[in-house]
Write an enzyme that holds these catalytic residues in place. Structure first.
Site, PDB file in Angstrom:
ATOM      1  CD  GLU A  77      -2.136   2.470  -3.911  1.00  0.00           C
ATOM      2  OE1 GLU A  77      -3.004   2.942  -4.846  1.00  0.00           O
ATOM      3  OE2 GLU A  77      -1.254   2.694  -2.466  1.00  0.00           O
ATOM      4  CG  ASP A 122      -1.747   1.422   1.753  1.00  0.00           C
ATOM      5  OD1 ASP A 122      -2.799   1.052  -0.257  1.00  0.00           O
ATOM      6  OD2 ASP A 122      -1.861   2.267   2.199  1.00  0.00           O
TER       7      ASP A 122
END
Ligand code: ARE
Ligand code: CA
Length: 428
Positions: free
Chosen positions: A188, A151
């Site tokens: 990401e 993330d």
């Protein structure tokens, strides 16, 4: 991992993105329940990928006690469950923004050393932090987890990620992984040609999310003439063996990161065409989204009276109920995953597109056609050996005959699922 609990906001889905510790307690359950799930999935060939939030801890101002009993205090940078204290967070003098938050995507240090929406930023250059993160990842590996999404990787220095990953052991053969298998990693990075950080900086740490693909695919489904330009390297799109592609994700389907020009389950007919085209096309590593219905963009998943996540209801026809969308169970999507696996490793050939319908072959293993308006009737080169094949989309209700010249008459007459997919060895 343990995360903040926000009753005053009705436990929004995004509370999970504010870590409190790396203990595996969350709104979904206990460490024992998680380990049991991964074990049972591995036993039937289903792998587990964890969304690892390792750029930051909670937001400033967040104070409380999480599911496993760990306390948190964002302002004090105190997370005894790890433990992390103030010295483990990025020094203020390294962040060039006036308010300490990420506010200028044109400047690399701003993106990576400042606080993303007020989230306390871990100092990934420290041996202590790298070791703590690697400890979390190694615990997941021990439990049989096959991979991770990193993330907010865009907000981490690639060298810090590389160092953390270098401390992660191989996947355990006891869970069925071949000896020497490595954790699957995708970073990401929202790169829409809108800032200093670009996807190619992450090729050494795994695959990278390709958000331009979502836009290009949405434009192509709206106007089939544009589908031929789906993969645009001139536009900076990630190289084929690094691109992690998807039609939509949990952020852009509800107006969070990278939103705009995205097709979602809310328009099912277009969505099926988009997923079909993605899965038929050889570019990248494809992810299928599976959602729950929502009206408010903050609302969490279907829940029980105590706000714990509700079980998924499976209807008699195999679809989902109880507020779950389960795109992965939709007929077209499930069938196209089979097609993608059947033609893996082959190139796209015999590409044909008249602006209203599109078709191509995958080597000599498969052929795909799709008609925007719901119908087409064309004789096309399929690249396939002569023979009779059946359309897996309609569960083999229709046959397609490929002649000795490799050509076949392709007819589509189905408004909701205007797709033909045939492949060598594929049956209903
Ligand atoms: C919440 C509140 C905030 C509050 C914060 C801290 O909404 O108001 O300040 O908590 O208390 C998710 C939600 C956020 C949520 C956060 C923490 O989306 O709303 O904040 O969880 O609970 C950028 C990043 C990208 C990020 C997106 C959302 O680059 O990494 O923003 N995506 C991931 C996840 C998100 C998650 C986080 C990161 C945080 O997928 O679900 O946030 O862990 C351009 C730029 C992009 C930028 C985008 C949006 O496109 O190029 O880089 O994405 O704008 O700003
Ligand atoms: Ca950072």
């Amino acid at each position: 991992m343990e995360h903040v609990i926000l009753p005053n906001d009705n436990y929004p889905w995004w509370q999970r993105y504010q870590p409190v510790s790396y203990q595996l307690y969350s709104r979904s359950g206990t460490p024992e329940q998680f380990a049991d799930m991964v074990r049972r999935c591995n036993a039937v060939g289903v792998r587990t990928y964890v969304d690892a939030v390792i750029n930051h801890m909670t937001g400033l101002g967040r104070v409380g006690v999480s599911y496993g009993g760990s306390s948190y205090n964002g302002d004090a940078h105190d997370f005894p469950g790890v433990p992390y204290t103030a010295e483990h967070f990025t020094p203020k003098n390294l962040c060039p923004s006036s308010d300490g938050n990420v506010n200028n995507y044109a400047v690399e240090e701003n993106v990576r050393n400042c606080y993303l929406v007020g989230l306390t930023d871990l100092y990934g250059a420290l041996d202590y932090v790298r070791n703590a993160v690697a400890g979390y990842l190694n615990n997941l590996v021990d439990l049989g987890v096959a991979g991770i999404r990193i993330d907010a990787a865009k907000h981490m220095w690639p060298a810090d990620i590389a160092n953390m990953l270098s401390r992660v052991k191989d996947l355990p053969t006891s869970h069925g992984f071949p000896a020497g298998s490595k954790l699957f990693v995708y970073n990401e990075v929202i790169d829409r040609n809108d800032g200093a950080v670009t996807v190619d900086e992450y090729y050494d740490t795994g695959m990278v999310t390709e958000f331009r693909y979502c836009m290009k695919l949405a434009w192509g489904i709206a106007d089939y003439g544009q589908l031929g330009g789906l993969v645009d390297y001139g536009w900076g799109m990630a190289r084929d063996d690094r691109a992690f592609v998807f039609v939509d994700n949990h952020d852009n389907q509800r107006g969070h990161g990278g939103a705009g020009d995205v097709i979602t389950h809310k328009t099912p007919r277009e969505y099926k065409q988009a997923v079909a085209y993605m899965t038929a096309h050889p570019y990248g590593f494809a992810q299928v989204m599976s959602s729950y219905y929502f009206t408010n963009t903050d609302e969490g998943p279907p829940h029980n009276a105590d706000w714990s996540t509700a079980d998924v209801v499976i209807n008699a026809d195999g679809s989902c109920g109880g507020g779950w969308v389960c795109e992965h169970r939709w007929n077209v999507i499930a069938k196209m995953v089979r097609f993608r696996n059947a033609v893996a490793g082959t190139a796209m050939e015999n590409y044909w597109n008249n602006g209203g319908a599109v078709a191509f072959s995958r080597g000599n293993k498969g052929f795909f056609a799709m008609a925007k308006g719901g119908s087409m009737d064309q004789t096309l080169s399929t690249g396939l050996p002569a023979g009779t094949y059946c359309n897996i989309i309609d569960s083999c209700a229709t046959n397609i005959n490929v002649g000795s010249d490799g050509k076949a008459r392709i007819q589509i007459n189905n408004y909701e699922e205007p797709i033909v997919a045939i492949c060598v060895g594929c049956t209903a």
